[in-house]
Design a protein around this motif. Structure first.
Motif, PDB file in Angstrom:
ATOM      1  N   ASN A   8       0.858  -1.525   0.244  1.00 36.05           N
ATOM      2  CA  ASN A   8      -0.354  -0.188   0.225  1.00 36.05           C
ATOM      3  C   ASN A   8       0.734   1.255  -0.339  1.00 36.05           C
ATOM      4  O   ASN A   8       0.952   2.337  -0.798  1.00 36.05           O
ATOM      5  CB  ASN A   8      -1.631  -0.245   1.213  1.00 36.05           C
ATOM      6  N   VAL A   9       1.490   1.184   1.113  1.00 35.98           N
ATOM      7  CA  VAL A   9       2.865   2.578   0.910  1.00 35.98           C
ATOM      8  C   VAL A   9       3.412   2.833  -0.512  1.00 35.98           C
ATOM      9  O   VAL A   9       3.587   3.420  -0.809  1.00 35.98           O
ATOM     10  CB  VAL A   9       3.822   2.206   1.789  1.00 35.98           C
ATOM     11  N   VAL A  10       3.886   1.609  -0.991  1.00 41.60           N
ATOM     12  CA  VAL A  10       4.809   2.021  -2.224  1.00 41.60           C
ATOM     13  C   VAL A  10       3.864   2.007  -3.418  1.00 41.60           C
ATOM     14  O   VAL A  10       4.179   3.053  -4.033  1.00 41.60           O
ATOM     15  CB  VAL A  10       5.622   0.062  -2.765  1.00 41.60           C
ATOM     16  N   GLY A  11       2.246   1.660  -3.366  1.00 39.35           N
ATOM     17  CA  GLY A  11       1.428   2.036  -4.308  1.00 39.35           C
ATOM     18  C   GLY A  11       1.427   3.328  -4.515  1.00 39.35           C
ATOM     19  O   GLY A  11       0.627   3.889  -5.104  1.00 39.35           O
ATOM     20  N   LEU A  12       1.075   3.950  -3.109  1.00 35.88           N
ATOM     21  CA  LEU A  12       0.473   5.419  -2.909  1.00 35.88           C
ATOM     22  C   LEU A  12       1.472   6.676  -3.152  1.00 35.88           C
ATOM     23  O   LEU A  12       1.380   7.180  -4.289  1.00 35.88           O
ATOM     24  CB  LEU A  12       0.041   5.503  -1.767  1.00 35.88           C
ATOM     25  N   LEU A  13       3.096   5.926  -2.957  1.00 32.82           N
ATOM     26  CA  LEU A  13       4.249   6.887  -3.362  1.00 32.82           C
ATOM     27  C   LEU A  13       3.932   6.876  -4.850  1.00 32.82           C
ATOM     28  O   LEU A  13       3.843   7.902  -5.704  1.00 32.82           O
ATOM     29  CB  LEU A  13       5.370   6.408  -3.334  1.00 32.82           C
ATOM     30  N   ALA A  14       4.216   6.050  -5.840  1.00 30.10           N
ATOM     31  CA  ALA A  14       3.956   5.585  -6.947  1.00 30.10           C
ATOM     32  C   ALA A  14       2.808   6.282  -6.971  1.00 30.10           C
ATOM     33  O   ALA A  14       3.010   7.229  -8.938  1.00 30.10           O
ATOM     34  CB  ALA A  14       3.807   3.733  -7.181  1.00 30.10           C
ATOM     35  N   PHE A  15       1.986   5.966  -7.669  1.00 25.26           N
ATOM     36  CA  PHE A  15       0.605   6.709  -8.257  1.00 25.26           C
ATOM     37  C   PHE A  15       0.495   8.062  -7.798  1.00 25.26           C
ATOM     38  O   PHE A  15       0.384   8.863  -8.789  1.00 25.26           O
ATOM     39  CB  PHE A  15      -0.528   6.054  -7.551  1.00 25.26           C
ATOM     40  N   ALA A  16       0.921   8.512  -6.406  1.00 31.38           N
ATOM     41  CA  ALA A  16       0.966  10.097  -6.590  1.00 31.38           C
ATOM     42  C   ALA A  16       2.135  10.756  -7.083  1.00 31.38           C
ATOM     43  O   ALA A  16       1.486  11.808  -7.744  1.00 31.38           O
ATOM     44  CB  ALA A  16       1.735  10.367  -5.433  1.00 31.38           C
ATOM     45  N   VAL A  17       3.215  10.122  -7.385  1.00 34.17           N
ATOM     46  CA  VAL A  17       4.441  10.791  -8.749  1.00 34.17           C
ATOM     47  C   VAL A  17       3.519  10.903  -9.744  1.00 34.17           C
ATOM     48  O   VAL A  17       3.266  11.513 -10.438  1.00 34.17           O
ATOM     49  CB  VAL A  17       5.433   9.723  -8.940  1.00 34.17           C
ATOM     50  N   ALA A  18       3.057   9.272 -10.829  1.00 33.25           N
ATOM     51  CA  ALA A  18       2.566   9.474 -11.566  1.00 33.25           C
ATOM     52  C   ALA A  18       1.036  10.612 -11.986  1.00 33.25           C
ATOM     53  O   ALA A  18       1.637  11.049 -13.037  1.00 33.25           O
ATOM     54  CB  ALA A  18       2.225   7.853 -11.926  1.00 33.25           C
ATOM     55  N   THR A  61      -7.973   6.870   8.061  1.00 36.07           N
ATOM     56  CA  THR A  61      -6.753   7.536   9.081  1.00 36.07           C
ATOM     57  C   THR A  61      -6.108   8.505   7.548  1.00 36.07           C
ATOM     58  O   THR A  61      -6.801   8.503   6.739  1.00 36.07           O
ATOM     59  CB  THR A  61      -6.146   6.105   9.315  1.00 36.07           C
ATOM     60  N   THR A  62      -5.613   9.439   8.759  1.00 37.54           N
ATOM     61  CA  THR A  62      -4.543  10.413   7.443  1.00 37.54           C
ATOM     62  C   THR A  62      -3.728   9.892   7.321  1.00 37.54           C
ATOM     63  O   THR A  62      -2.772  10.361   6.694  1.00 37.54           O
ATOM     64  CB  THR A  62      -3.898  11.209   8.519  1.00 37.54           C
ATOM     65  N   GLY A  63      -3.201   8.760   7.446  1.00 33.08           N
ATOM     66  CA  GLY A  63      -1.583   8.119   6.967  1.00 33.08           C
ATOM     67  C   GLY A  63      -1.661   7.748   5.416  1.00 33.08           C
ATOM     68  O   GLY A  63      -0.241   8.331   4.995  1.00 33.08           O
ATOM     69  N   ASP A  64      -2.753   6.891   4.504  1.00 34.38           N
ATOM     70  CA  ASP A  64      -2.938   6.845   3.162  1.00 34.38           C
ATOM     71  C   ASP A  64      -2.518   8.649   2.557  1.00 34.38           C
ATOM     72  O   ASP A  64      -1.916   8.607   1.799  1.00 34.38           O
ATOM     73  CB  ASP A  64      -3.940   6.480   2.957  1.00 34.38           C
ATOM     74  N   VAL A  65      -3.516   9.532   3.202  1.00 32.57           N
ATOM     75  CA  VAL A  65      -3.008  11.169   2.466  1.00 32.57           C
ATOM     76  C   VAL A  65      -1.539  11.486   2.793  1.00 32.57           C
ATOM     77  O   VAL A  65      -1.195  12.237   1.467  1.00 32.57           O
ATOM     78  CB  VAL A  65      -4.291  11.840   2.945  1.00 32.57           C
TER      79      VAL A  65
END
Length: 211
Positions: A8-18, A61-65
């Motif tokens: 989840n962390v990897v996906g969030l970071l990668a897709f936020a960048v993309a 939670t606020t973690g994903d955002v």
């Protein structure tokens, strides 16, 4: 860290960048870049959670955002380092981050589907929807036909990853191995498709373009 949290962390970071890089190509301002980055990062997971009837993690939670905003900040640094004459969507930064996000979120979708007791078909569907959902929403926001409908080998790797996840599980593999195989296959297939310009056969009706 459990497999879901890691992916989840990897996906969030990668897709936020993309998503942020996609916004920069569309000429959006700083607010637009942030919105598109966050939507791309959270859209697939939110859709996934709604489909299995649970409160989306992005709202609980606020973690994903927070992770998504870190991804946006990383994208801004990349955008500032990219020459004005270069289309951001053609850079390795975009192509790799998009493939990583696709892979990681396919794995999270499959993990959630398995945990929710879905059938093998349901697991594959949830893996695919999670992987392509955020990017599709982002494309719609910038007035583009979603890439999943334009590129044959975008959703296809996610489907293959979902099948691989189920296959490893049916052989008794632990969830961490299932997630790793799923993500690895999705990433490798997507990158190979980009490298060798893979496409599925197109079905065209003769004279279909004429009135």
């Amino acid at each position: 860290m459990d497999p879901f949290a890691a992916m989840n962390v990897v996906g969030l970071l990668a897709f936020a960048v993309a998503g942020s890089l996609k916004a920069a190509d569309a000429g959006l301002d700083a607010f637009g870049v942030t919105v598109l980055g966050v939507v791309t990062a959270l859209g697939g997971g939110t859709t996934r959670d709604v489909l299995v009837d649970r409160i989306p993690a992005s709202l609980a939670t606020t973690g994903d955002v927070s992770v998504a905003l870190v991804g946006v900040a990383l994208a801004v640094l990349l955008i500032r380092r990219t020459p004005d004459h270069v289309r951001v969507r053609d850079t390795p930064a975009f192509l790799v981050s998009d493939a990583v996000g696709l892979a990681a979120f396919a794995a999270t979708g499959a993990l959630v589907g398995t945990g929710a007791g879905l059938t093998p078909y349901g697991v594959v569907v949830l893996a695919t929807v999670t992987a392509v959902g955020g990017g599709s929403l982002a494309d719609l926001l910038v007035g583009r036909v979603p890439v999943v409908l334009r590129e044959d080998f975008y959703a296809t790797p996610a489907v293959l990853g979902g099948v691989a996840f189920w296959a490893v599980g049916s052989l008794g593999g632990p969830s961490s191995v299932q997630a790793g195989v799923c993500a690895g296959l999705v990433f490798a297939t997507r990158m190979l498709a980009l490298r060798y310009d893979w496409h599925l056969p197109r079905i065209r009706v003769e004279g279909g373009g004429e009135n």
